[in-house]
Design a protein around this motif. Structure first.
Motif, mmCIF file in Angstrom:
data_model
loop_
_atom_site.group_PDB
_atom_site.id
_atom_site.type_symbol
_atom_site.label_atom_id
_atom_site.label_comp_id
_atom_site.label_asym_id
_atom_site.label_seq_id
_atom_site.Cartn_x
_atom_site.Cartn_y
_atom_site.Cartn_z
ATOM 1 N N GLU A 161 0.835 -1.174 0.023
ATOM 2 C CA GLU A 161 -0.041 0.072 0.081
ATOM 3 C C GLU A 161 0.948 1.358 0.031
ATOM 4 O O GLU A 161 1.167 1.680 0.876
ATOM 5 N N PRO A 162 1.462 1.747 -1.222
ATOM 6 C CA PRO A 162 2.488 2.673 -0.999
ATOM 7 C C PRO A 162 2.029 4.093 -0.671
ATOM 8 O O PRO A 162 3.091 5.128 -0.409
ATOM 9 N N THR A 163 0.730 4.356 -0.536
ATOM 10 C CA THR A 163 0.384 5.578 0.192
ATOM 11 C C THR A 163 0.231 5.784 1.679
ATOM 12 O O THR A 163 -0.218 6.813 2.328
ATOM 13 N N LEU A 164 0.489 4.347 2.282
ATOM 14 C CA LEU A 164 0.308 4.246 3.600
ATOM 15 C C LEU A 164 1.405 5.171 4.261
ATOM 16 O O LEU A 164 2.433 4.885 4.020
ATOM 17 N N LEU A 165 1.123 5.790 5.186
ATOM 18 C CA LEU A 165 2.109 6.599 5.954
ATOM 19 C C LEU A 165 2.835 5.874 7.238
ATOM 20 O O LEU A 165 3.941 6.104 7.307
ATOM 21 N N GLY A 166 1.954 4.877 7.938
ATOM 22 C CA GLY A 166 2.716 4.180 9.022
ATOM 23 C C GLY A 166 2.052 3.125 9.235
ATOM 24 O O GLY A 166 0.775 2.954 8.590
ATOM 25 N N LEU A 167 2.640 1.966 9.956
ATOM 26 C CA LEU A 167 1.951 0.628 10.276
ATOM 27 C C LEU A 167 2.584 0.207 11.572
ATOM 28 O O LEU A 167 3.766 0.216 11.683
ATOM 29 N N TYR A 168 1.709 -0.294 12.359
ATOM 30 C CA TYR A 168 1.949 -0.905 13.690
ATOM 31 C C TYR A 168 1.663 -2.311 13.367
ATOM 32 O O TYR A 168 0.650 -2.839 13.093
ATOM 33 N N GLU A 169 2.779 -3.267 13.715
ATOM 34 C CA GLU A 169 2.727 -4.532 13.598
ATOM 35 C C GLU A 169 3.158 -5.341 15.109
ATOM 36 O O GLU A 169 4.355 -4.794 15.534
ATOM 37 N N GLY A 170 2.230 -5.988 15.670
ATOM 38 C CA GLY A 170 2.682 -6.528 16.799
ATOM 39 C C GLY A 170 1.234 -7.016 17.652
ATOM 40 O O GLY A 170 -0.023 -6.725 17.043
ATOM 41 N N VAL A 171 1.474 -6.916 18.962
ATOM 42 C CA VAL A 171 0.208 -7.248 19.811
ATOM 43 C C VAL A 171 0.001 -6.223 20.870
ATOM 44 O O VAL A 171 1.034 -5.750 21.786
ATOM 45 N N PRO A 172 -1.036 -5.457 20.929
ATOM 46 C CA PRO A 172 -1.204 -4.247 21.708
ATOM 47 C C PRO A 172 -1.264 -4.560 23.126
ATOM 48 O O PRO A 172 -1.441 -5.694 23.338
ATOM 49 N N LEU A 173 -0.657 -3.762 23.831
ATOM 50 C CA LEU A 173 -0.478 -3.840 25.141
ATOM 51 C C LEU A 173 -1.954 -4.471 25.955
ATOM 52 O O LEU A 173 -2.033 -5.357 26.811
ATOM 53 N N THR A 174 -3.053 -3.764 25.464
ATOM 54 C CA THR A 174 -4.261 -4.493 25.915
ATOM 55 C C THR A 174 -4.734 -5.647 25.642
ATOM 56 O O THR A 174 -5.757 -6.213 26.052
ATOM 57 N N GLU A 175 -4.191 -6.341 24.439
ATOM 58 C CA GLU A 175 -4.382 -7.743 24.174
ATOM 59 C C GLU A 175 -3.367 -8.874 24.430
ATOM 60 O O GLU A 175 -3.495 -9.982 24.348
ATOM 61 N N LEU A 223 -1.242 -11.360 27.032
ATOM 62 C CA LEU A 223 -1.409 -12.102 28.390
ATOM 63 C C LEU A 223 -0.271 -11.967 29.202
ATOM 64 O O LEU A 223 0.711 -11.406 28.617
ATOM 65 N N ALA A 224 -0.455 -12.326 30.429
ATOM 66 C CA ALA A 224 0.782 -12.499 31.300
ATOM 67 C C ALA A 224 1.865 -12.712 30.711
ATOM 68 O O ALA A 224 3.260 -12.376 31.131
ATOM 69 N N ASP A 225 1.975 -13.993 30.019
ATOM 70 C CA ASP A 225 2.979 -14.741 29.523
ATOM 71 C C ASP A 225 3.571 -14.220 28.201
ATOM 72 O O ASP A 225 4.148 -15.165 27.543
ATOM 73 N N HIS A 226 2.969 -13.312 27.574
ATOM 74 C CA HIS A 226 3.511 -12.682 26.264
ATOM 75 C C HIS A 226 5.029 -12.690 26.061
ATOM 76 O O HIS A 226 5.638 -12.123 26.949
ATOM 77 N N SER A 227 5.418 -13.295 25.271
ATOM 78 C CA SER A 227 7.134 -13.037 24.627
ATOM 79 C C SER A 227 6.844 -13.306 23.207
ATOM 80 O O SER A 227 6.174 -13.632 22.647
ATOM 81 N N GLY A 228 8.133 -13.049 22.643
ATOM 82 C CA GLY A 228 8.193 -13.282 21.253
ATOM 83 C C GLY A 228 8.751 -11.939 20.569
ATOM 84 O O GLY A 228 9.594 -11.344 21.230
ATOM 85 N N LEU A 229 8.849 -11.900 19.442
ATOM 86 C CA LEU A 229 9.526 -11.031 18.494
ATOM 87 C C LEU A 229 8.909 -9.524 18.856
ATOM 88 O O LEU A 229 7.865 -9.274 19.367
ATOM 89 N N PRO A 230 9.923 -8.725 18.593
ATOM 90 C CA PRO A 230 9.581 -7.291 18.987
ATOM 91 C C PRO A 230 8.365 -6.756 18.088
ATOM 92 O O PRO A 230 8.245 -7.134 16.878
ATOM 93 N N ASP A 231 7.368 -5.805 18.607
ATOM 94 C CA ASP A 231 6.487 -5.167 17.854
ATOM 95 C C ASP A 231 7.277 -4.306 16.924
ATOM 96 O O ASP A 231 8.453 -3.728 17.038
ATOM 97 N N VAL A 232 6.746 -3.866 15.784
ATOM 98 C CA VAL A 232 7.286 -2.855 14.875
ATOM 99 C C VAL A 232 6.428 -1.880 14.508
ATOM 100 O O VAL A 232 5.227 -2.047 14.244
ATOM 101 N N ILE A 233 7.114 -0.548 14.491
ATOM 102 C CA ILE A 233 6.352 0.466 13.845
ATOM 103 C C ILE A 233 6.947 1.128 12.626
ATOM 104 O O ILE A 233 8.402 1.267 12.588
ATOM 105 N N HIS A 234 6.364 0.991 11.476
ATOM 106 C CA HIS A 234 6.921 1.230 10.355
ATOM 107 C C HIS A 234 6.472 2.852 10.011
ATOM 108 O O HIS A 234 5.315 3.069 10.257
ATOM 109 N N LEU A 235 7.379 3.681 9.599
ATOM 110 C CA LEU A 235 7.188 4.855 9.041
ATOM 111 C C LEU A 235 7.793 5.102 7.764
ATOM 112 O O LEU A 235 8.726 4.578 7.484
ATOM 113 N N TYR A 236 6.632 5.397 6.654
ATOM 114 C CA TYR A 236 7.118 5.435 5.260
ATOM 115 C C TYR A 236 7.562 6.815 4.787
ATOM 116 O O TYR A 236 6.694 7.881 4.471
#
Length: 114
Positions: A42-56, A58-71
């Motif tokens: 989507e070439p006109t997209l300005l930014g994108l969040y990829e990950g699991v929001p804090l509100t979603e 679980l206590a045992d959440h782990s994994g790859l870092p969340d990513v914020i893309h800025l275009y």
């Protein structure tokens, strides 16, 4: 549309990060902010969040870092002045950070980050 070098854009992103209050910034420790020219799907997209929001998470959440893309080129496309670009980078970064904290589009619109 204005032209902005990758170095200048990185400086604008750094300045926008500096505006995030420490109490919120401390919670972004496992978030990577990436600057890219455009989103390939989507070439006109300005930014994108990829990950699991804090509100979603679980206590045992782990994994790859969340990513914020800025275009960079998409943001430059919608701005006519450097001041507009500074403001749009700030708004876009805070918009994506808002998604990390669990805000949806309506929430972000209500606080002026839509």
């Amino acid at each position: 549309m204005i032209s902005v070098s990758p170095e200048r854009f990185d400086d604008l992103v750094d300045a926008a990060i500096d505006l995030i209050p420490d109490s919120f910034l401390d919670q972004l420790g496992n978030v990577v902010i990436l600057v890219e020219d455009r989103n390939p799907e989507e070439p006109t997209l300005l930014g994108l969040y990829e990950g699991v929001p804090l509100t979603e998470r679980l206590a045992d959440h782990s994994g790859l870092p969340d990513v914020i893309h800025l275009y960079r080129l998409a943001l430059a496309d919608i701005c006519r002045t450097d001041d507009e670009l500074v403001e749009q980078v700030r708004i876009t970064l805070l918009h994506e950070v808002g998604h990390f904290f669990g805000m949806d589009e309506d929430d972000l619109d209500n606080v002026g980050y839509a």
